[in-house]
Write an enzyme that holds these catalytic residues in place. Sequence first.
Site, PDB file in Angstrom:
ATOM      1  N   LYS A 172       0.667   5.206   6.644  1.00 26.67           N
ATOM      2  CA  LYS A 172      -0.018   5.793   5.543  1.00 26.67           C
ATOM      3  C   LYS A 172       0.770   7.246   5.292  1.00 26.67           C
ATOM      4  CE  LYS A 172      -2.902   2.490   4.799  1.00 26.67           C
ATOM      5  NZ  LYS A 172      -2.868   1.806   3.542  1.00 26.67           N
ATOM      6  N   SER A 192       0.891  -1.287  -0.012  1.00 21.18           N
ATOM      7  CA  SER A 192      -0.015   0.105   0.003  1.00 21.18           C
ATOM      8  C   SER A 192       0.872   1.392   0.253  1.00 21.18           C
ATOM      9  CB  SER A 192      -1.051  -0.169   1.205  1.00 21.18           C
ATOM     10  OG  SER A 192      -0.118   0.225   2.341  1.00 21.18           O
TER      11      SER A 192
END
Length: 206
Positions: free
Chosen positions: A98, A54
């Site tokens: 993230k 990710s």
Amino acid sequence: MAFNKDKEFSAKRKDQKTFIDDILDFTRVFVISAVVILLFTNFIAHPVNIVGHSMDPTLNNGEFGFTSLISTALSKPDRFDVVVVNVNDGGQEERWVKRVIGLPNEKIECRDGVVYVNDKALDESAYLKEEFMNEMLAQFKAENGIDYGHFNMDFGPVQLGEDEYFVMGDNRPYSKDSRYVGPVNGDSFYGKGVLVLFPFDKIGVK
């Protein structure tokens, strides 16, 4: 004869004492080291193992390093910071790596593959290159048999609250983030930045 026996006994006692001293020294060093490591990993930095894709190409699957806990305590996350955040995903507590995209009180949306912050296009060229985005879209189609569409999936608009942040993974087709679970609160941030230590050719701060 008795004198020699006394010398031999004294030498044995000295050896035993030295051995005991060595054990005590080792124990002291071990305990001190354990305490230092405990304090370091709980208050200064914490190990991070990157699992999944990710955050490609910034952080790759299998990379290992540390995130700064003290940085999170001393300052609020800023836009584009790589962060480690605690997320409740369907009732299960997880820790995600993230990037901060939206800050408190901002409006975030994506139109025609372009992310906008307060109606102004966000420049993500520092960490997202055209070649990489095209490669990931082609890979997604090969793996799933369908087109993902724009590398940045359209969403929003999302109006953030006073203590809400919008986080996203760099590899958008392969990232579960605020587009799916919503904004995260300020107290959800666990660490800021990742110092990669392994593999050795990837050493550096992200």
